[in-house]
Scaffold this motif. Structure first.
Motif, mmCIF file in Angstrom:
data_model
loop_
_atom_site.group_PDB
_atom_site.id
_atom_site.type_symbol
_atom_site.label_atom_id
_atom_site.label_comp_id
_atom_site.label_asym_id
_atom_site.label_seq_id
_atom_site.Cartn_x
_atom_site.Cartn_y
_atom_site.Cartn_z
ATOM 1 N N PRO A 56 0.812 -1.214 0.000
ATOM 2 C CA PRO A 56 0.000 0.000 0.000
ATOM 3 C C PRO A 56 0.852 1.273 0.000
ATOM 4 O O PRO A 56 1.835 1.356 0.739
ATOM 5 N N ASP A 57 0.482 2.217 -0.828
ATOM 6 C CA ASP A 57 1.175 3.500 -0.904
ATOM 7 C C ASP A 57 0.569 4.432 0.140
ATOM 8 O O ASP A 57 -0.532 4.948 -0.026
ATOM 9 N N ARG A 58 1.287 4.644 1.215
ATOM 10 C CA ARG A 58 0.770 5.429 2.331
ATOM 11 C C ARG A 58 0.579 6.903 1.955
ATOM 12 O O ARG A 58 -0.332 7.553 2.476
ATOM 13 N N THR A 59 1.409 7.412 1.077
ATOM 14 C CA THR A 59 1.245 8.806 0.641
ATOM 15 C C THR A 59 -0.075 8.970 -0.092
ATOM 16 O O THR A 59 -0.828 9.918 0.160
ATOM 17 N N THR A 60 -0.384 8.042 -0.974
ATOM 18 C CA THR A 60 -1.658 8.077 -1.699
ATOM 19 C C THR A 60 -2.820 7.950 -0.731
ATOM 20 O O THR A 60 -3.833 8.648 -0.852
ATOM 21 N N MET A 61 -2.667 7.082 0.255
ATOM 22 C CA MET A 61 -3.740 6.899 1.237
ATOM 23 C C MET A 61 -3.964 8.183 2.043
ATOM 24 O O MET A 61 -5.104 8.570 2.284
ATOM 25 N N ALA A 62 -2.884 8.842 2.424
ATOM 26 C CA ALA A 62 -3.012 10.105 3.158
ATOM 27 C C ALA A 62 -3.740 11.140 2.309
ATOM 28 O O ALA A 62 -4.621 11.853 2.799
ATOM 29 N N GLN A 63 -3.399 11.203 1.029
ATOM 30 C CA GLN A 63 -4.061 12.154 0.130
ATOM 31 C C GLN A 63 -5.557 11.857 0.031
ATOM 32 O O GLN A 63 -6.378 12.774 0.011
ATOM 33 N N ARG A 64 -5.910 10.610 -0.024
ATOM 34 C CA ARG A 64 -7.325 10.231 -0.103
ATOM 35 C C ARG A 64 -8.064 10.594 1.192
ATOM 36 O O ARG A 64 -9.195 11.052 1.156
ATOM 37 N N LEU A 65 -7.420 10.401 2.330
ATOM 38 C CA LEU A 65 -8.039 10.769 3.600
ATOM 39 C C LEU A 65 -8.227 12.283 3.706
ATOM 40 O O LEU A 65 -9.264 12.754 4.179
ATOM 41 N N VAL A 66 -7.241 13.045 3.247
ATOM 42 C CA VAL A 66 -7.368 14.508 3.240
ATOM 43 C C VAL A 66 -8.524 14.908 2.324
ATOM 44 O O VAL A 66 -9.309 15.803 2.652
ATOM 45 N N GLN A 67 -8.656 14.240 1.195
ATOM 46 C CA GLN A 67 -9.759 14.534 0.277
ATOM 47 C C GLN A 67 -11.109 14.223 0.931
ATOM 48 O O GLN A 67 -12.068 14.969 0.763
ATOM 49 N N ILE A 68 -11.175 13.147 1.686
ATOM 50 C CA ILE A 68 -12.413 12.813 2.401
ATOM 51 C C ILE A 68 -12.756 13.923 3.393
ATOM 52 O O ILE A 68 -13.902 14.375 3.457
ATOM 53 N N VAL A 69 -11.772 14.384 4.152
ATOM 54 C CA VAL A 69 -12.016 15.473 5.102
ATOM 55 C C VAL A 69 -12.518 16.704 4.356
ATOM 56 O O VAL A 69 -13.483 17.345 4.773
ATOM 57 N N SER A 70 -11.895 17.020 3.240
ATOM 58 C CA SER A 70 -12.293 18.185 2.448
ATOM 59 C C SER A 70 -13.729 18.055 1.946
ATOM 60 O O SER A 70 -14.524 18.992 2.047
ATOM 61 N N LEU A 71 -14.075 16.900 1.405
ATOM 62 C CA LEU A 71 -15.429 16.677 0.888
ATOM 63 C C LEU A 71 -16.474 16.795 1.996
ATOM 64 O O LEU A 71 -17.517 17.424 1.819
ATOM 65 N N VAL A 72 -16.173 16.192 3.120
ATOM 66 C CA VAL A 72 -17.123 16.176 4.227
ATOM 67 C C VAL A 72 -17.326 17.584 4.791
ATOM 68 O O VAL A 72 -18.451 18.002 5.046
ATOM 69 N N THR A 73 -16.228 18.318 4.974
ATOM 70 C CA THR A 73 -16.359 19.666 5.533
ATOM 71 C C THR A 73 -16.992 20.625 4.538
ATOM 72 O O THR A 73 -17.786 21.478 4.930
ATOM 73 N N THR A 74 -16.686 20.475 3.261
ATOM 74 C CA THR A 74 -17.316 21.314 2.240
ATOM 75 C C THR A 74 -18.816 21.063 2.183
ATOM 76 O O THR A 74 -19.598 21.968 1.926
ATOM 77 N N ALA A 75 -19.219 19.837 2.472
ATOM 78 C CA ALA A 75 -20.637 19.487 2.476
ATOM 79 C C ALA A 75 -21.350 19.998 3.734
ATOM 80 O O ALA A 75 -22.557 19.854 3.866
ATOM 81 N N GLY A 76 -20.587 20.577 4.650
ATOM 82 C CA GLY A 76 -21.203 21.150 5.842
ATOM 83 C C GLY A 76 -21.128 20.284 7.081
ATOM 84 O O GLY A 76 -21.589 20.682 8.141
ATOM 85 N N ALA A 77 -20.555 19.103 6.954
ATOM 86 C CA ALA A 77 -20.408 18.251 8.141
ATOM 87 C C ALA A 77 -19.216 18.756 8.950
ATOM 88 O O ALA A 77 -18.253 19.272 8.394
ATOM 89 N N VAL A 78 -19.300 18.615 10.231
ATOM 90 C CA VAL A 78 -18.237 19.089 11.108
ATOM 91 C C VAL A 78 -17.401 17.896 11.548
ATOM 92 O O VAL A 78 -17.936 16.901 12.033
ATOM 93 N N VAL A 79 -16.097 18.000 11.354
ATOM 94 C CA VAL A 79 -15.180 16.970 11.816
ATOM 95 C C VAL A 79 -14.520 17.541 13.067
ATOM 96 O O VAL A 79 -13.565 18.295 12.985
#
Length: 128
Positions: A75-98
Motif C-alpha cells: 500500500p502506498d501510504r502517501t496516496t492513502m493520506a491524500q485520499r483521507l485529506v480529500q475525504i475530510v475536504s469533501l465532508v467539511t465542504t458538504a457542511g459536516a463538522v469533523v
C-alpha cells in the motif's frame, strides 16, 4: 503563557485558568491497529453523516480507493493520506463538522497514526 503538551488520549481539557463543567463529561476512545478495521470504522462513521448523494458518491469512491490500496501488496501510504485529506475536504465542504474528539475524527486520526509521519497531513486537515 505557553503549553508544551505531548501525546494525550481520552477526555482531556487543556485550560489556562478556570474551567467549570456541568452535567459531566464523556468521551469515547477507540483504537484499531488493523488498517482494514480502521477503514471499516471510517466507512461506518461516514455513512452516519447522511451526506447528499453526490457527495456520498465521491466519498465512497475515495473509500473504495483506500480499500484497493490496502488490498495491494504494498500500500502506498502517501496516496492513502491524500485520499483521507480529500475525504475530510469533501465532508467539511458538504457542511459536516469533523470535530476533535468526535467519532469521525477519531477514525481519521487512527488511520493517520497508522500512516506514520505521512499521516500528519490528515491531522492538519482535521484541525482546519
Amino acid at each position: 503563557m505557553t503549553f508544551n503538551i505531548g501525546s494525550q488520549q481520552g477526555n482531556i481539557n487543556n485550560v489556562a485558568g478556570n474551567q467549570t463543567i456541568h452535567g459531566g463529561q464523556h468521551g469515547e476512545f477507540t483504537t484499531a491497529t488493523d488498517p482494514r478495521a480502521m477503514l471499516g470504522l471510517l466507512s461506518s462513521e461516514l455513512d452516519r453523516l447522511g451526506l447528499a448523494p453526490h457527495v456520498a458518491r465521491q466519498v465512497n469512491g475515495e473509500v473504495a480507493s483506500l480499500r484497493a490500496e490496502l488490498d495491494s501488496p504494498s500500500p502506498d501510504r502517501t496516496t492513502m493520506a491524500q485520499r483521507l485529506v480529500q475525504i475530510v475536504s469533501l465532508v467539511t465542504t458538504a457542511g459536516a463538522v469533523v470535530t476533535a474528539g468526535g467519532a469521525l475524527a477519531g477514525a481519521l486520526s487512527s488511520f493517520a497514526g497508522w500512516l506514520g509521519p505521512i499521516g500528519d497531513s490528515v491531522l492538519h486537515a482535521i484541525a482546519r
